[in-house]
Design an enzyme around this catalytic site. Structure first.
Site, PDB file in Angstrom:
ATOM      1  CD  GLU A   1      23.420  47.435  48.329  1.00 39.81           C
ATOM      2  OE1 GLU A   1      22.923  46.512  47.772  1.00 39.81           O
ATOM      3  OE2 GLU A   1      22.629  48.131  48.977  1.00 39.81           O
TER       4      GLU A   1
ATOM      5  CG  ASN B   1      17.558  47.499  49.487  1.00 40.16           C
ATOM      6  OD1 ASN B   1      16.772  47.798  48.243  1.00 40.16           O
ATOM      7  ND2 ASN B   1      17.285  46.333  50.114  1.00 40.16           N
TER       8      ASN B   1
ATOM      9  CG  ASN C   1      17.853  49.523  44.294  1.00 38.61           C
ATOM     10  OD1 ASN C   1      18.443  48.901  43.490  1.00 38.61           O
ATOM     11  ND2 ASN C   1      17.694  49.186  45.490  1.00 38.61           N
ATOM     12  CD  GLU C   2      15.215  45.793  44.740  1.00 39.78           C
ATOM     13  OE1 GLU C   2      15.026  45.905  45.733  1.00 39.78           O
ATOM     14  OE2 GLU C   2      15.537  44.785  44.090  1.00 39.78           O
TER      15      GLU C   2
ATOM     16  CE1 TYR D   1      20.049  39.048  44.198  1.00 35.92           C
ATOM     17  CE2 TYR D   1      18.426  40.467  44.338  1.00 35.92           C
ATOM     18  CZ  TYR D   1      19.552  40.448  44.469  1.00 35.92           C
ATOM     19  OH  TYR D   1      20.260  41.498  44.369  1.00 35.92           O
TER      20      TYR D   1
ATOM     21  CD  GLU E   1      19.806  44.779  42.889  1.00 33.89           C
ATOM     22  OE1 GLU E   1      19.327  43.540  43.878  1.00 33.89           O
ATOM     23  OE2 GLU E   1      19.746  45.669  43.594  1.00 33.89           O
TER      24      GLU E   1
ATOM     25  CD  GLN F   1      25.640  43.583  46.547  1.00 36.02           C
ATOM     26  OE1 GLN F   1      26.597  44.031  47.087  1.00 36.02           O
ATOM     27  NE2 GLN F   1      24.258  44.095  46.991  1.00 36.02           N
TER      28      GLN F   1
END
Ligand code: AHR
Length: 502
Positions: free
Chosen positions: A27, A72, A172-173, A244, A292, A349
């Site tokens: 990212e 993000n 994304n999200e 996470y 992720e 990542q």
């Protein structure tokens, strides 16, 4: 000593491992791109500014797919700013990470880099502050041969052949209020449906990933997946999952049990995918792209002190310890145990930002989590066997009925190579486990390798000065006797046991 058993039947094959389960993520965030994979002024850089010391470590990880450019970041991404002559590219503010993005590394440089590290691109489009027009234009730029404005623009930029990007994340999200262009489920389901439709009209050979929930903790989890997939079922192949974990309470036993929560999360999302399929009288499964996953908490306090609008600050630079490596191994085992439905997964990542690889101006080194990823990615290819595990348990906030097993394990068969590989984590922080596995169906198989990742200190880390503090050794004691595999798994340890027909 406690005892554990793995029950194997060679006829019970769960699934081929889709190698994309060993993906990663780059990212535009912190020092992942700049000072991570790209640093033209570094003595390690090639003529394109790509750090070769980092490239070498990425090759060791054997990452078949890499998600890009966010995260993000993608919710404010203008891909057009990142292509063409570098001196004409604008520096823009990025609201996701409150930094300035120079655009000196962009879409075409990313594609060049994927070739160097032998990975496939998994490109995310901006469905945050942009929509279907930008989605149509980017795929025209990347995937059409020529003869149209954007495909010819790519050729003008020096890329005669199309990039032919096969895998696309539809945003994304977007369930997250922190996202530029946050959406409610129906709004997102609609735009994902339309973006997927338009992109497939440009290139019908692509695969698309719809955004699932940002984590299991989201209040909208479940309803989000149901509404989104009910809307865009026909236009998507995968739904994303993100999660996470962190040892915030400094309770290592509970922290190691987190992989049970991941297991439960995956099962729940599969149930929703199947419910939507049933409602639709659908013909295809929606599979999972767990794009992720990792441990992320060490850097949280430091990140609160970063001044906004700088360029590539030290952000999300978690220094991973040994217990993090154990959980990463367990998380990978969990993904593999769902290999029939989890077809893509990305360790978030790759470099510097919550990453297995760290860099400074003087070198690159491997964090503790590098090792389980490297071992499983390189040796966990073939077909996953549907095994049963009998193991002692401990009280847990994450497991079924309030208990988690001390043993996590998965068995992978590679019939061509006539090999079996067992990955196992003993989560017991005090005692060894005696592991046994009846392998009489695998006549003539003998142990050829037993690697262990173990350290006496759960908080041990690798640093630039001491990069080899936590490393695997080939000191395992597994052996075969009368068709029975036996091994002692020392407390708090990760194991890779390989057998080959002799
Ligand atoms: O990987 C770091 C961030 O975590 C990503 O940008 C975002 O998608 C997630 O919240």
């Amino acid at each position: 000593m406690k005892k554990a058993q793995i029950f194997v039947d060679k006829h019970f094959i769960l699934s081929e491992v889709d190698e994309r389960i060993y993906g990663s993520f780059v990212e535009h965030l912190g020092r992942c791109v700049y000072e991570g994979i790209y640093q033209p002024e570094s003595p390690f850089a090639d003529e394109n500014g790509i750090r070769q010391d980092v490239t070498e470590l990425i090759r060791q990880l054997n990452v078949p797919v890499t998600r890009y450019p966010g995260g993000n970041f993608v919710s404010g991404y203008r891909w057009e700013d990142s292509v063409g002559p570098k001196e004409q590219r604008p520096a823009k503010i990025d609201l996701a990470w409150r930094v300035v993005e120079s655009n000196q590394f962009g879409l075409n440089e990313f594609i060049d880099w994927t070739k160097q590290v032998a990975t496939q691109p998994m490109m995310a489009i901006n469905l945050g502050n942009r929509g279907i027009d930008a989605a149509k234009n980017i795929i025209e730029y990347t995937n059409l041969k020529g003869g149209s404005y954007y495909s010819d623009l790519r050729r003008k930029h020096g890329y005669e052949a199309p990039h032919d990007i096969k895998l696309w994340c539809l945003g994304n999200e977007l369930d997250g209020p922190w996202q530029e262009g946050h959406k409610i489920a129906l709004e997102y389901g609609r735009i994902a449906e339309e973006a997927g439709k338009v992109m497939r009209l440009v290139d019908p050979t692509i695969e698309t990933v719809a955004c699932g929930s940002s984590s299991l903790e989201m209040a909208t989890f479940g309803e989000w997946e149901d509404i989104v997939l009910s809307q865009c079922y026909d236009q998507v192949d995968y739904v994303s999952m993100h999660q996470y974990y962190g040892n915030r309470d400094n309770d290592s036993q509970q922290f190691l049990a987190s992989s049970d929560a991941m297991d439960e999360f995956i099962s729940s999302v599969i149930s929703i995918c199947d419910a939507v399929r049933a409602k639709k009288r659908g013909k295809k499964d929606i599979n999972i792209s767990f794009d992720e996953w990792n441990v992320w908490y060490h850097s949280n306090a430091n990140d609160d002190t970063i001044e906004p609008w700088s360029q590539h600050p030290h952000q999300l630079e978690d220094v991973y310890n040994f217990e993090d490596a154990l959980l990463v191994a367990s998380m990978m085992i969990t993904l593999l145990r769902h290999a029939d439905r989890v077809k893509i997964a990305c360790l978030a990542q790759l470099v510097n930002v919550i990453a297995p690889i760290m860099t400074s101006d003087t070198g690159a080194w491997k964090q503790t989590i590098f090792y389980p990823f490297e071992m499983i990615s390189n040796h966990g290819r073939g077909q996953v066997l549907n095994t049963l595990i009998k193991a002692p348990t401990f009280e847990s906030n994450h497991g079924k009925n309030g208990r988690s097993a001390y043993l996590d394990s998965v068995v992978i068969e590679n019939p061509e190579a006539e090999m079996l590989t067992i990955f196992a984590v003993n989560k017991d922080l005090q005692e060894s486990l005696i592991l046994s596995c009846d392998l009489r169906q695998y006549e003539g198989y003998q142990v050829i390798n037993h690697q262990i990742l173990h350290h006496g200190d759960l908080k041990a880390v690798n640093t630039e000065a001491h990069p080899d503090n936590v490393v695997p050794t080939a000191k395992g004691n597994a052996f075969m006797e009368n068709g029975q595999l036996q091994a002692i798994l020392s407390h708090q340890s990760f194991h890779m046991i390989q057998l080959r027909k002799q």
